[in-house]
Design a protein around this motif. Sequence first.
Motif, PDB file in Angstrom:
ATOM      1  N   THR A 255       0.541  -1.299   0.027  1.00 41.10           N
ATOM      2  CA  THR A 255       0.073  -0.104   0.111  1.00 41.10           C
ATOM      3  C   THR A 255       0.982   1.329  -0.011  1.00 41.10           C
ATOM      4  OG1 THR A 255      -0.143  -0.460   2.003  1.00 41.10           O
ATOM      5  CG2 THR A 255      -1.635  -1.187   0.927  1.00 41.10           C
ATOM      6  N   THR A 258       1.513   4.643  -4.264  1.00 42.91           N
ATOM      7  CA  THR A 258       0.703   4.629  -4.686  1.00 42.91           C
ATOM      8  C   THR A 258       0.588   5.689  -5.826  1.00 42.91           C
ATOM      9  OG1 THR A 258       1.252   7.135  -3.456  1.00 42.91           O
ATOM     10  CG2 THR A 258       0.680   5.487  -2.138  1.00 42.91           C
ATOM     11  N   ALA A 282      -9.170  -7.482  -0.439  1.00 44.52           N
ATOM     12  CA  ALA A 282      -9.429  -6.056  -0.608  1.00 44.52           C
ATOM     13  C   ALA A 282      -8.472  -5.097  -1.164  1.00 44.52           C
ATOM     14  CB  ALA A 282     -11.099  -6.399   0.448  1.00 44.52           C
ATOM     15  N   VAL A 283      -7.262  -5.904  -0.125  1.00 46.00           N
ATOM     16  CA  VAL A 283      -6.592  -4.326  -0.066  1.00 46.00           C
ATOM     17  C   VAL A 283      -5.634  -4.438  -1.165  1.00 46.00           C
ATOM     18  CG1 VAL A 283      -4.210  -3.939   1.241  1.00 46.00           C
ATOM     19  CG2 VAL A 283      -5.926  -4.849   2.624  1.00 46.00           C
ATOM     20  N   TYR A 284      -5.357  -5.919  -1.729  1.00 46.19           N
ATOM     21  CA  TYR A 284      -5.095  -5.770  -2.840  1.00 46.19           C
ATOM     22  C   TYR A 284      -6.520  -4.964  -4.254  1.00 46.19           C
ATOM     23  CZ  TYR A 284      -2.500  -8.503  -7.546  1.00 46.19           C
ATOM     24  OH  TYR A 284      -2.229  -8.448  -8.620  1.00 46.19           O
ATOM     25  N   ARG A 285      -6.880  -4.947  -4.201  1.00 51.08           N
ATOM     26  CA  ARG A 285      -7.929  -4.683  -5.315  1.00 51.08           C
ATOM     27  C   ARG A 285      -7.602  -3.056  -5.422  1.00 51.08           C
ATOM     28  NH1 ARG A 285     -13.431  -8.982  -4.986  1.00 51.08           N
ATOM     29  NH2 ARG A 285     -13.740  -6.908  -6.470  1.00 51.08           N
ATOM     30  N   ARG A 286      -7.386  -2.891  -3.615  1.00 49.36           N
ATOM     31  CA  ARG A 286      -7.277  -1.443  -4.034  1.00 49.36           C
ATOM     32  C   ARG A 286      -5.655  -1.033  -4.606  1.00 49.36           C
ATOM     33  NH1 ARG A 286     -10.572  -2.106   0.718  1.00 49.36           N
ATOM     34  NH2 ARG A 286      -8.314  -1.987   1.963  1.00 49.36           N
ATOM     35  N   LEU A 287      -5.166  -1.727  -5.177  1.00 48.26           N
ATOM     36  CA  LEU A 287      -3.373  -1.012  -5.352  1.00 48.26           C
ATOM     37  C   LEU A 287      -3.860  -0.290  -6.599  1.00 48.26           C
ATOM     38  CD1 LEU A 287      -1.570  -4.447  -4.192  1.00 48.26           C
ATOM     39  CD2 LEU A 287      -1.353  -1.938  -2.812  1.00 48.26           C
ATOM     40  N   PRO A 288      -3.264   0.275  -6.359  1.00 44.17           N
ATOM     41  CA  PRO A 288      -3.248   1.381  -8.054  1.00 44.17           C
ATOM     42  C   PRO A 288      -2.924   0.349  -9.151  1.00 44.17           C
ATOM     43  CG  PRO A 288      -0.925   1.695  -6.902  1.00 44.17           C
ATOM     44  CD  PRO A 288      -1.749   1.109  -5.846  1.00 44.17           C
ATOM     45  N   VAL A 291      -6.229  -1.525  -9.700  1.00 44.67           N
ATOM     46  CA  VAL A 291      -7.384  -0.285 -10.703  1.00 44.67           C
ATOM     47  C   VAL A 291      -7.211  -0.069 -11.341  1.00 44.67           C
ATOM     48  CG1 VAL A 291      -8.370   2.046  -9.514  1.00 44.67           C
ATOM     49  CG2 VAL A 291      -7.964   0.271  -7.841  1.00 44.67           C
TER      50      VAL A 291
END
Length: 324
Positions: A255, A258, A282-288, A291
């Motif tokens: 994380t 960014t 969920a954390v992985y799926r929010r990584l830039p 996305v």
Amino acid sequence: MRVLTPALLTAAALLLSACGTTETPASTPDAPAAASGPVTVTDARGKAVTLKAPAKRVVALEWGEAEMVASLGVMPVGAADVAGYHVWDKAVPLSAEVKDVGKRNEPSVDAIVGLNPEVVIMAEERDSTLVPQIEKYVPVVVTKSSDASRNFDRLREDFKLIAKTVGKEAEADKQLSEMDAKLAEGKKAVEAKGAAGTPFLMADGYLEGSTVSIRPFGKGSLVSDTAEAVGLKNVWTGQVDPQWGLGQTDVEGLTAITDPKTVLFYSASEEDVFTTGLAQNAVYRRLPFVVSKKIHKLEAGTWTFGGPKSIIFTADQIVKAITA
């Protein structure tokens, strides 16, 4: 993924084949004594090793070194975990005659000696007790294998050391020139695309129980040096080891990345934890890079610790991904 721990990286790979070389070493202007005369090399230990002639029967105790030997036209006479080599390093195929002499971290001295090799080539970080055991019977040439402070220079030195050992110095110079040309060509293509300085993360990963461990390749790792040579910028700033340039983290540790322009390259010749272990995280799926869908899996058999042929294979994939 069974080859991803530093301990296994420092373990040896042993390559054995009953047929010797695929071609006879030829005399070149660079090495007039290479055809039949004695050869003396100074290895990574600073030790002078003298052979009666350039080696035709070679045992290589690491996949990268085995690749280098084979790429020079001298098929090694054996390997530990040959099946693993075929999975992880496809830049330079090994012949079907290459024999397996045990695990990479536990090769059989009896099996090595039984094949009557003229030299054993092994990495510096190999089990220190193994060298004197082998040297009772066979000359040993030790390579540096990796150095995160100067990995491309180290690669050149290791490759030339191996080439002199097997009487293939002219061929080594040719391959190094091809590698340099490929990197320069790739950099021009990246620049022409306007993608110079593209931030990237290079990693592999593996499961420990139900936990996904991620291993970033930091600056100084050979594969990172390759990506930076074609104009990209490594964004991993976490701690890495001084030999391999490898870090250790979990998905939360990513994380810190960014920049939305970041591209993820990852290696998974066997178990693909980025697909199976992290796809629903969920954390992985929010990584830039997740996305933006800027994720590129290196082809199976892309060995990230190999020789010039592996560098070319890797560079081609990186450039294609960035310029497509």
